[in-house]
Design a protein around this motif. Structure first.
Motif, PDB file in Angstrom:
ATOM      1  N   LYS A  12       0.808  -1.222   0.000  1.00  0.00           N
ATOM      2  CA  LYS A  12       0.000   0.000   0.000  1.00  0.00           C
ATOM      3  C   LYS A  12       0.841   1.273   0.000  1.00  0.00           C
ATOM      4  CE  LYS A  12      -3.825  -2.071   2.511  1.00  0.00           C
ATOM      5  NZ  LYS A  12      -4.648  -1.989   3.716  1.00  0.00           N
ATOM      6  N   ARG A  13       1.894   1.288   0.819  1.00  0.00           N
ATOM      7  CA  ARG A  13       2.726   2.475   1.006  1.00  0.00           C
ATOM      8  C   ARG A  13       4.198   2.109   0.904  1.00  0.00           C
ATOM      9  NH1 ARG A  13      -0.582   1.911   4.829  1.00  0.00           N
ATOM     10  NH2 ARG A  13       1.007   1.003   6.125  1.00  0.00           N
ATOM     11  N   PRO A  33       1.986   6.623  -1.467  1.00  0.00           N
ATOM     12  CA  PRO A  33       1.245   5.428  -1.876  1.00  0.00           C
ATOM     13  C   PRO A  33       2.063   4.689  -2.936  1.00  0.00           C
ATOM     14  CG  PRO A  33      -0.183   7.363  -1.857  1.00  0.00           C
ATOM     15  CD  PRO A  33       1.229   7.850  -1.677  1.00  0.00           C
ATOM     16  N   THR A  34       2.166   3.382  -2.812  1.00  0.00           N
ATOM     17  CA  THR A  34       3.026   2.617  -3.711  1.00  0.00           C
ATOM     18  C   THR A  34       2.639   2.793  -5.178  1.00  0.00           C
ATOM     19  OG1 THR A  34       3.588   1.052  -1.977  1.00  0.00           O
ATOM     20  CG2 THR A  34       3.848   0.273  -4.231  1.00  0.00           C
ATOM     21  N   HIS A  35       1.355   2.945  -5.461  1.00  0.00           N
ATOM     22  CA  HIS A  35       0.953   3.121  -6.865  1.00  0.00           C
ATOM     23  C   HIS A  35       1.425   4.467  -7.433  1.00  0.00           C
ATOM     24  CE1 HIS A  35      -2.476   5.130  -4.886  1.00  0.00           C
ATOM     25  NE2 HIS A  35      -2.587   5.811  -6.006  1.00  0.00           N
ATOM     26  N   ALA A 118       2.100   5.425   7.940  1.00  0.00           N
ATOM     27  CA  ALA A 118       3.009   6.105   7.006  1.00  0.00           C
ATOM     28  C   ALA A 118       4.289   6.522   7.720  1.00  0.00           C
ATOM     29  CB  ALA A 118       2.323   7.311   6.366  1.00  0.00           C
TER      30      ALA A 118
END
Length: 137
Positions: A12-13, A33-35, A118
């Motif tokens: 996710k992160r 965010p990983t995306h 985070a």
């Protein structure tokens, strides 16, 4: 002179840390965010010189790769294709999340602040990078 950049890659992160230009001290940079990671890296690398990227290597207690490694392998391939001029190295990241949480407690953060995943990821990336620097000395 460039910096080292470390990534605590997650589904996710992704926590990100960076060294000073002398490559002596690791500091947390951010969590993204990983995306959105490649967008962030592209922008960051336009403004900063990075000599090497260090990616956390999740391992189990018996030294075998953890399940998360299956997510990281395709990322590493894409990373080397996108930024072929920057070498990538790995650093064992066992216990970094627990150490990050402990660091948050020791620094006096309140319980609500410690729930910030985070921040845990950013601190974990910093620990990965500092461990890498310590190994190189």
């Amino acid at each position: 002179m460039g910096r080292f950049l470390a990534l605590d890659y997650g589904k996710k992160r992704t926590g990100i840390a960076v060294t000073d230009e002398l490559k002596l001290i690791a500091s947390g940079l951010t969590t993204v965010p990983t995306h959105e990671l490649f967008t962030f890296l592209t922008e960051y690398l336009k403004n900063e010189t990075v000599d090497q990227i260090i990616v956390g290597e999740p391992k189990q207690m018996d030294n075998t790769p953890s399940e998360t490694e299956a997510l990281i392998a395709p990322f590493l391939k894409r990373l080397s294709l996108k930024f072929p001029e920057i070498p990538v190295d790995r650093q064992d990241e066992r216990f970094t999340s627990k150490m990050a949480f402990r660091t948050m407690i020791d620094s006096g953060l309140k319980k609500k602040q410690r729930r910030n995943k985070a921040l845990v990821d950013e601190i974990s990336a910093t620990l990965i990078l500092q461990d890498y620097l310590n190994k190189k000395q």
